[in-house]
Write a protein that holds these residues in place. Structure first.
Motif, PDB file in Angstrom:
ATOM      1  N   ALA A 103      10.732 -12.959  68.967  1.00  0.00           N
ATOM      2  CA  ALA A 103      10.319 -14.330  68.684  1.00  0.00           C
ATOM      3  C   ALA A 103       8.812 -14.486  68.796  1.00  0.00           C
ATOM      4  O   ALA A 103       8.175 -15.195  68.007  1.00  0.00           O
ATOM      5  N   SER A 104       8.208 -13.808  69.772  1.00  0.00           N
ATOM      6  CA  SER A 104       6.755 -13.864  69.922  1.00  0.00           C
ATOM      7  C   SER A 104       6.055 -13.196  68.740  1.00  0.00           C
ATOM      8  O   SER A 104       5.006 -13.660  68.283  1.00  0.00           O
ATOM      9  N   ALA A 105       6.623 -12.115  68.217  1.00  0.00           N
ATOM     10  CA  ALA A 105       6.026 -11.433  67.060  1.00  0.00           C
ATOM     11  C   ALA A 105       6.051 -12.324  65.824  1.00  0.00           C
ATOM     12  O   ALA A 105       5.107 -12.322  65.018  1.00  0.00           O
ATOM     13  N   LYS A 106       7.111 -13.104  65.639  1.00  0.00           N
ATOM     14  CA  LYS A 106       7.222 -13.973  64.474  1.00  0.00           C
ATOM     15  C   LYS A 106       6.205 -15.109  64.498  1.00  0.00           C
ATOM     16  O   LYS A 106       5.935 -15.715  63.459  1.00  0.00           O
ATOM     17  N   LEU A 107       5.629 -15.406  65.664  1.00  0.00           N
ATOM     18  CA  LEU A 107       4.630 -16.480  65.767  1.00  0.00           C
ATOM     19  C   LEU A 107       3.253 -16.039  65.300  1.00  0.00           C
ATOM     20  O   LEU A 107       2.358 -16.880  65.150  1.00  0.00           O
ATOM     21  N   LEU A 118       4.018  -2.350  77.474  1.00  0.00           N
ATOM     22  CA  LEU A 118       4.250  -2.682  76.065  1.00  0.00           C
ATOM     23  C   LEU A 118       4.829  -4.093  75.925  1.00  0.00           C
ATOM     24  O   LEU A 118       4.484  -4.814  74.980  1.00  0.00           O
ATOM     25  N   ALA A 119       5.699  -4.481  76.851  1.00  0.00           N
ATOM     26  CA  ALA A 119       6.247  -5.839  76.809  1.00  0.00           C
ATOM     27  C   ALA A 119       5.141  -6.876  77.050  1.00  0.00           C
ATOM     28  O   ALA A 119       5.124  -7.936  76.405  1.00  0.00           O
ATOM     29  N   PHE A 120       4.211  -6.580  77.968  1.00  0.00           N
ATOM     30  CA  PHE A 120       3.070  -7.477  78.179  1.00  0.00           C
ATOM     31  C   PHE A 120       2.264  -7.635  76.895  1.00  0.00           C
ATOM     32  O   PHE A 120       1.891  -8.752  76.502  1.00  0.00           O
ATOM     33  N   ILE A 121       1.970  -6.529  76.224  1.00  0.00           N
ATOM     34  CA  ILE A 121       1.148  -6.569  75.008  1.00  0.00           C
ATOM     35  C   ILE A 121       1.838  -7.389  73.920  1.00  0.00           C
ATOM     36  O   ILE A 121       1.199  -8.164  73.189  1.00  0.00           O
ATOM     37  N   ALA A 122       3.163  -7.243  73.788  1.00  0.00           N
ATOM     38  CA  ALA A 122       3.895  -7.924  72.719  1.00  0.00           C
ATOM     39  C   ALA A 122       4.148  -9.391  73.020  1.00  0.00           C
ATOM     40  O   ALA A 122       4.482 -10.157  72.109  1.00  0.00           O
ATOM     41  N   ASN A 123       3.976  -9.813  74.276  1.00  0.00           N
ATOM     42  CA  ASN A 123       4.314 -11.195  74.645  1.00  0.00           C
ATOM     43  C   ASN A 123       3.124 -11.935  75.237  1.00  0.00           C
ATOM     44  O   ASN A 123       3.283 -12.714  76.172  1.00  0.00           O
ATOM     45  N   LYS A 124       1.940 -11.665  74.718  1.00  0.00           N
ATOM     46  CA  LYS A 124       0.727 -12.387  75.126  1.00  0.00           C
ATOM     47  C   LYS A 124       0.446 -12.253  76.619  1.00  0.00           C
ATOM     48  O   LYS A 124      -0.016 -13.170  77.284  1.00  0.00           O
ATOM     49  N   TYR A 125       0.781 -11.086  77.195  1.00  0.00           N
ATOM     50  CA  TYR A 125       0.406 -10.710  78.559  1.00  0.00           C
ATOM     51  C   TYR A 125       1.029 -11.586  79.644  1.00  0.00           C
ATOM     52  O   TYR A 125       0.437 -11.796  80.701  1.00  0.00           O
ATOM     53  N   GLN A 126       2.229 -12.099  79.391  1.00  0.00           N
ATOM     54  CA  GLN A 126       2.986 -12.758  80.445  1.00  0.00           C
ATOM     55  C   GLN A 126       4.477 -12.544  80.199  1.00  0.00           C
ATOM     56  O   GLN A 126       4.946 -12.552  79.064  1.00  0.00           O
TER      57      GLN A 126
END
Length: 412
Positions: free
Chosen positions: A270-274, A350-358
């Motif tokens: 969902a974060s990538a689609k934004l 990697l999860a931090f990088i893909a989700n704006k570091y939170q």
């Protein structure tokens, strides 16, 4: 579509000695195909010499030797030799004598200007050193002095006598930083004997090596931007993520993910689609897919490795994960505690990088097979802050400091 800068072409021109344009223009192109190295085939080589450069009219003959051992890792070991009229030069892509670039993936980009498509060919880099033969002399004192020298000492002598100014400065710095190990060991023994240590103060993990840095990927704690602390192109470069491109495009087109996927994967997708740019959407969707594969790997047990798991994962990615985070023990593939923690840390970063570091604490505990206490320790190792009011982990500058040094325990 992956962006490719013409800086790659300029770097290749520097290697080949061709003229370089003073103005670097960025261009976008499509990666048509990627040709990776194979053990049974030879690939293009990028060769440099430690104490000289090739003349324009030099007619050199090179020979590439490959290890024929049955071990898959040893099959990648290669030696490249070049003969000149007066001397032989040799270099290898393994061991302490290999250059730093020999351990990195280097690609040559071949661009078709008519179609705008590029083919990437993985190459091998070799730093060649002169092969110094033993001095033929009847003087046994002279023979002993030569044969007693190590490879590094011989290289220092060559650099001091015939090397460039930069090479001589490097040798001088190395000599300045050398320490008398016997005196140092004696000082340590004296300091240790002066302290009265109790048995209950000894940590069980103190006998093992400190894995505080070994579980982390390449990290720049002095970076001025959070994006530069852990770089995505180092942990998962584009030529690595491209294996997830097809399923990532399928998901970005509006198709539903697998019903058994984790909550963390759904949030990362969902974060990538934004993202506004299509290229960033595709890259972060690939990162989310890679995180999901790592979570499935962490859910496996040692006995599951005999069943050849992760069949739905791309072959190259599965081979990399098993090579990086497992080892063979009596012909059985196992995973020790340190390798397991390295896989966990890579997943979290990697999860931090893909989700704006939170990241949400509850989402991680539902998705990643890890206990809360262990999660807090690894987050401190990474440098993430725990925001108690929102129950989030946030990776921001300055990084959080680890109060107690982290130590891992290997399985027996």
């Amino acid at each position: 579509m992956w962006q490719c800068s013409s800086k790659m072409d300029s770097a290749l021109k520097e290697e080949t000695g061709a003229s370089i344009s003073p103005v670097l223009k960025k261009r976008k192109c499509l990666i048509k195909s990627i040709h990776l190295k194979q053990n049974t085939k030879a690939e293009p080589l990028l060769v440099s010499f430690s104490n000289g450069q090739v003349l324009d009219k030099a007619n050199l003959k090179g020979t590439l030797y490959q290890n024929t051992s049955a071990n898959k890792r040893q099959k990648r070991q290669r030696v490249f030799a070049v003969d000149t009229p007066k001397m032989r030069y040799a270099g290898k892509n393994f061991g302490v004598e290999a250059g730093t670039t020999s351990r990195e993936s280097v690609f040559i980009g071949v661009l078709d200007k008519n179609t705008g498509k590029m083919e990437l060919v993985e190459t091998s880099t070799f730093l060649l050193h002169p092969v110094l033969e033993d001095i033929k002399s009847t003087n046994h004192h002279l023979q002993d002095s030569i044969h007693s020298l190590t490879f590094d000492e011989k290289q220092e002598q060559v650099a001091t006598s015939f090397g460039t100014k930069k090479a001589k400065q490097y040798v001088n710095r190395r000599k300045q930083y050398q320490v008398n190990t016997e005196e140092m060991a004696l000082a340590i023994d004296q300091a240790a004997s002066a302290i009265d240590m109790k048995s209950e103060d000894l940590d069980q993990g103190a006998k093992e090596k400190d894995t505080y840095l070994s579980v982390l990927p390449e990290c720049d704690r002095e970076a001025s931007h959070i994006e530069d602390v852990y770089k995505l192109e180092v942990i998962a470069p584009d030529n690595f993520l491209c294996y997830f491109e097809k399923p990532a495009r399928h998901l970005l087109e509006g198709n539903d993910p697998d019903e058994n996927c984790t909550l963390l994967f759904r949030e990362l997708l969902a974060s990538a689609k934004l993202e506004e740019e299509e290229e960033n959407q595709l890259r972060l969707a690939c990162v989310a897919l890679y995180v999901e594969v790592l979570i499935k790997f962490l859910s496996l047990r040692d006995r599951d490795f005999a069943k050849d798991p992760l069949q739905e994962c791309p072959t190259k990615i599965r081979s990399y994960i098993f090579h990086e985070y497992t080892q063979l023990n009596n012909k059985r593939r196992v995973r020790n505690r340190e390798a397991e923690d390295r896989a966990r840390v890579s997943t979290l970063i990697l999860a931090f990088i893909a989700n704006k570091y939170q990241l949400s604490v509850s989402t991680l505990l539902q998705s990643v097979p890890i206990e809360r206490q262990k999660l807090d320790i690894l987050m401190k190792v990474i440098g993430a802050h725990h925001l108690r009011d929102s129950n989030l982990y946030k990776l921001k500058l300055p990084l959080a400091r680890l109060a107690k040094q982290y130590k891992g325990r290997s399985r027996k």
